[in-house]
Design an enzyme around this catalytic site. Structure first.
Site, PDB file in Angstrom:
ATOM      1  N   GLU A 196      41.782 -69.212 -66.439  1.00  0.00           N
ATOM      2  CA  GLU A 196      41.935 -68.005 -67.220  1.00  0.00           C
ATOM      3  C   GLU A 196      41.844 -66.813 -66.293  1.00  0.00           C
ATOM      4  O   GLU A 196      41.180 -66.910 -65.253  1.00  0.00           O
ATOM      5  CB  GLU A 196      40.898 -67.922 -68.354  1.00  0.00           C
ATOM      6  CG  GLU A 196      39.466 -67.859 -67.874  1.00  0.00           C
ATOM      7  CD  GLU A 196      38.500 -67.612 -69.019  1.00  0.00           C
ATOM      8  OE1 GLU A 196      38.918 -67.144 -70.072  1.00  0.00           O
ATOM      9  OE2 GLU A 196      37.320 -67.879 -68.815  1.00  0.00           O
ATOM     10  N   CYS A 210      56.364 -81.136 -67.773  1.00  0.00           N
ATOM     11  CA  CYS A 210      57.712 -80.766 -67.321  1.00  0.00           C
ATOM     12  C   CYS A 210      58.631 -80.317 -68.452  1.00  0.00           C
ATOM     13  O   CYS A 210      59.781 -79.945 -68.211  1.00  0.00           O
ATOM     14  CB  CYS A 210      58.358 -81.932 -66.578  1.00  0.00           C
ATOM     15  SG  CYS A 210      57.484 -82.347 -65.070  1.00  0.00           S
TER      16      CYS A 210
HETATM   17  S1  MYA Z   1      56.455 -87.132 -63.720  1.00  0.00           S
HETATM   18  C1  MYA Z   1      56.915 -87.430 -62.026  1.00  0.00           C
HETATM   19  C2  MYA Z   1      57.475 -88.783 -61.886  1.00  0.00           C
HETATM   20  N1  MYA Z   1      58.105 -88.911 -60.605  1.00  0.00           N
HETATM   21  C3  MYA Z   1      58.300 -90.053 -60.001  1.00  0.00           C
HETATM   22  O1  MYA Z   1      57.922 -91.117 -60.462  1.00  0.00           O
HETATM   23  C4  MYA Z   1      59.056 -89.939 -58.708  1.00  0.00           C
HETATM   24  C5  MYA Z   1      58.796 -91.033 -57.761  1.00  0.00           C
HETATM   25  N2  MYA Z   1      59.284 -92.288 -58.250  1.00  0.00           N
HETATM   26  C6  MYA Z   1      60.481 -92.800 -57.957  1.00  0.00           C
HETATM   27  O2  MYA Z   1      61.349 -92.163 -57.361  1.00  0.00           O
HETATM   28  C7  MYA Z   1      60.732 -94.222 -58.404  1.00  0.00           C
HETATM   29  O3  MYA Z   1      59.943 -94.515 -59.529  1.00  0.00           O
HETATM   30  C8  MYA Z   1      60.396 -95.214 -57.297  1.00  0.00           C
HETATM   31  C9  MYA Z   1      60.542 -96.630 -57.831  1.00  0.00           C
HETATM   32  C10 MYA Z   1      61.338 -95.001 -56.131  1.00  0.00           C
HETATM   33  C11 MYA Z   1      58.963 -95.062 -56.823  1.00  0.00           C
HETATM   34  N3  MYA Z   1      55.027 -95.889 -54.375  1.00  0.00           N
HETATM   35  O4  MYA Z   1      63.158-101.173 -57.138  1.00  0.00           O
HETATM   36  P1  MYA Z   1      61.783-100.605 -57.093  1.00  0.00           P
HETATM   37  C12 MYA Z   1      58.921 -99.099 -53.537  1.00  0.00           C
HETATM   38  C13 MYA Z   1      55.576 -96.269 -53.217  1.00  0.00           C
HETATM   39  O5  MYA Z   1      60.718-101.292 -57.875  1.00  0.00           O
HETATM   40  P2  MYA Z   1      62.290 -98.301 -58.695  1.00  0.00           P
HETATM   41  C14 MYA Z   1      57.830 -86.329 -64.445  1.00  0.00           C
HETATM   42  O6  MYA Z   1      58.676 -85.821 -63.786  1.00  0.00           O
HETATM   43  C15 MYA Z   1      59.027-100.599 -53.676  1.00  0.00           C
HETATM   44  O7  MYA Z   1      57.976-101.246 -53.032  1.00  0.00           O
HETATM   45  N4  MYA Z   1      56.612 -97.124 -53.147  1.00  0.00           N
HETATM   46  O8  MYA Z   1      61.819 -99.079 -57.403  1.00  0.00           O
HETATM   47  C16 MYA Z   1      57.934 -86.206 -65.951  1.00  0.00           C
HETATM   48  C17 MYA Z   1      60.363-100.825 -53.008  1.00  0.00           C
HETATM   49  O9  MYA Z   1      60.197-100.757 -51.599  1.00  0.00           O
HETATM   50  P3  MYA Z   1      60.762-101.951 -50.698  1.00  0.00           P
HETATM   51  C18 MYA Z   1      57.088 -97.609 -54.295  1.00  0.00           C
HETATM   52  O10 MYA Z   1      61.532 -98.689 -59.894  1.00  0.00           O
HETATM   53  C19 MYA Z   1      58.152 -87.467 -66.709  1.00  0.00           C
HETATM   54  C20 MYA Z   1      61.193 -99.595 -53.385  1.00  0.00           C
HETATM   55  O11 MYA Z   1      60.228 -98.585 -53.738  1.00  0.00           O
HETATM   56  C21 MYA Z   1      56.549 -97.252 -55.533  1.00  0.00           C
HETATM   57  O12 MYA Z   1      63.768 -98.307 -58.803  1.00  0.00           O
HETATM   58  C22 MYA Z   1      59.268 -88.326 -66.188  1.00  0.00           C
HETATM   59  C23 MYA Z   1      62.073 -99.846 -54.602  1.00  0.00           C
HETATM   60  O13 MYA Z   1      61.302-100.491 -55.585  1.00  0.00           O
HETATM   61  C24 MYA Z   1      55.489 -96.336 -55.545  1.00  0.00           C
HETATM   62  N5  MYA Z   1      54.918 -95.902 -56.674  1.00  0.00           N
HETATM   63  O14 MYA Z   1      61.829 -96.820 -58.249  1.00  0.00           O
HETATM   64  C25 MYA Z   1      59.487 -89.502 -67.117  1.00  0.00           C
HETATM   65  N6  MYA Z   1      57.246 -97.898 -56.501  1.00  0.00           N
HETATM   66  O15 MYA Z   1      62.238-101.934 -50.906  1.00  0.00           O
HETATM   67  C26 MYA Z   1      60.497 -90.513 -66.571  1.00  0.00           C
HETATM   68  C27 MYA Z   1      58.164 -98.636 -55.881  1.00  0.00           C
HETATM   69  O16 MYA Z   1      60.342-101.615 -49.306  1.00  0.00           O
HETATM   70  C28 MYA Z   1      61.870 -90.076 -66.945  1.00  0.00           C
HETATM   71  N7  MYA Z   1      58.074 -98.483 -54.559  1.00  0.00           N
HETATM   72  O17 MYA Z   1      60.102-103.191 -51.246  1.00  0.00           O
HETATM   73  C29 MYA Z   1      62.934 -91.115 -66.959  1.00  0.00           C
HETATM   74  C30 MYA Z   1      64.235 -90.471 -67.410  1.00  0.00           C
HETATM   75  C31 MYA Z   1      64.736 -89.333 -66.504  1.00  0.00           C
HETATM   76  C32 MYA Z   1      65.309 -88.083 -67.149  1.00  0.00           C
HETATM   77  C33 MYA Z   1      65.303 -88.002 -68.613  1.00  0.00           C
HETATM   78  C34 MYA Z   1      65.802 -86.706 -69.214  1.00  0.00           C
HETATM   79  C35 MYA Z   1      65.750 -86.719 -70.712  1.00  0.00           C
END
Ligand code: MYA
Length: 338
Positions: free
Chosen positions: A97, A123
């Site tokens: 505040e 957001c």
């Molecule tokens: S809240 C803010 C939310 N922001 C985020 O979540 C952004 C960061 N997240 C991402 O970009 C994706 O979820 C990631 C996973 C890339 C993390 N930490 O195929 P995968 C690795 C570190 O399972 P995906 C807001 O804005 C994993 O080991 N690394 O990944 C409001 C693998 O690596 P490798 C991680 O599920 C609400 C690689 O990433 C993590 O495709 C928003 C790929 O893995 C981690 N936590 O993506 C609501 N997780 O290849 C949602 C996975 O080396 C809105 N990895 O094994 C949805 C709709 C959007 C818009 C809607 C508008 C109406």
């Protein structure tokens, strides 16, 4: 709620001056990547976020919002004494505040009869702010409303990196804090008005909303730390977006192919591509700012809209869909006829 007499009079976005690449952040985090056995190009490679902006040290959220507000006031030609309300929708705030809105009101030198307050909803707050203002405009209670948002991701990014370099940090904690590294900074301001006094404005037709608050524990943020269950947030966010899109289709007779521009909350490449596929949208109509600006919270949708306008992507009469979502979870979708 649908509106017949509300327009977006003017919109302006301000970029924070310091560009910080994901490669720079990943370089700083190298010891943590090595220790935890995580590949070090995850941020840029998987999220598609190559950079984000920081304000100079000491820049407050109200400074960012005020810069954008000054820009939109000048662009609009609306005199300050005609502004009846200022709503600040930032997640970041100067203090608990007073409200950030009152600081912005004071910096802008708005009149003593201009109402001012903060409206918070993660957001989604900017779209909610537009809606609250639109209800007052539709009823003829006010002539001009100013909705502002100023976000500063520098403090949380720097605190997160410092924490993740700690010797006791586990892979699980790293994953829980990973989303914090996607956040960006910026300022945005919009003046809404009544069609009868601003006939050249862009018609704001209204919005629909849906809630899934059983998922309010998926993303908890403080000024210096955000903990996110990225996997479940993505899955449940998409489900809520699909349900809200169905309601919007009915309310506004949306046929995806007939929408000219689609402005969505900017989270990452993964989220954008999944949403486009799920809702059968044309990716070429989605203006993405996350690759250069990251996730700027509630400012993301209006900044993406402002950038699309600056690039000449919006033509008179275009049907523009605004798709917003926020931790909570809450989702709103709105239509503007440009
Ligand atoms: S809240 C803010 C939310 N922001 C985020 O979540 C952004 C960061 N997240 C991402 O970009 C994706 O979820 C990631 C996973 C890339 C993390 N930490 O195929 P995968 C690795 C570190 O399972 P995906 C807001 O804005 C994993 O080991 N690394 O990944 C409001 C693998 O690596 P490798 C991680 O599920 C609400 C690689 O990433 C993590 O495709 C928003 C790929 O893995 C981690 N936590 O993506 C609501 N997780 O290849 C949602 C996975 O080396 C809105 N990895 O094994 C949805 C709709 C959007 C818009 C809607 C508008 C109406």
């Amino acid at each position: 709620m649908k509106f017949n007499n509300v327009v977006i009079h003017s919109l302006a976005a301000v970029d924070a001056p310091i560009r910080v690449t994901s490669a720079e952040l990943e370089k700083q985090l190298e010891p943590a990547f090595k220790r935890l056995g995580i590949r070090n190009n995850l941020l840029e490679n998987v999220t598609g976020i190559g950079a984000r902006r920081f304000w100079e040290e000491g820049t407050m959220p109200s400074d960012a919002a005020t810069l954008a507000a000054e820009k939109v006031i000048e662009k609009s030609g609306v005199s300050r004494d005609k502004i009846n309300i200022v709503i600040n929708t930032s997640v970041c705030r100067d203090y608990l505040e007073p409200s950030t809105a009152c600081i912005v009101h004071g910096k802008l030198g708005l009149s003593d009869h201009c109402m001012n307050f903060d409206l918070g909803n993660a957001c989604l707050a900017f779209l909610n702010g537009m809606d609250v203002a639109a209800r007052m405009l539709e009823r003829g209670e006010i002539d001009y409303a100013l909705v502002v948002d100023g976000e500063s991701s520098r403090p949380i990014t720097q605190a997160t990196i410092k924490r993740l370099l700690g010797k006791d940090v586990t892979k699980q904690q790293f994953r829980a804090e990973f989303a914090s590294l996607t956040l960006g900074s910026g300022g945005v301001a919009m003046i809404l008005s009544r069609k009868e006094i601003s006939p050249d404005g862009h018609a704001y037709l209204g919005s629909v909303s849906r809630a899934a608050t059983q998922f309010s524990d998926l993303c908890h943020g403080q000024m210096d730390c955000m903990v996110t269950n990225t996997k479940v947030l993505l899955t449940e966010g998409l489900k809520l977006a699909a349900a809200t899109f169905q309601v919007a289709k009915n309310a506004f007779n949306w046929v995806p192919a007939e929408l000219d521009q689609i402005v969505i909350h900017q989270v990452s490449k993964v989220h954008t591509e999944a949403l486009v596929k799920l809702l059968d949208l044309d990716i070429n109509k989605v203006h993405a700012i996350y690759p250069e600006l990251g996730n700027i919270g509630p400012a993301a949708v209006p900044i993406a809209l402002a950038k699309a306008e600056e690039l000449g992507k919006l033509k008179k009469g275009d049907r523009v869909a605004l798709l917003g979502i926020g931790s909570g979870l809450n989702c709103s979708m709105a239509e503007v006829v440009w």
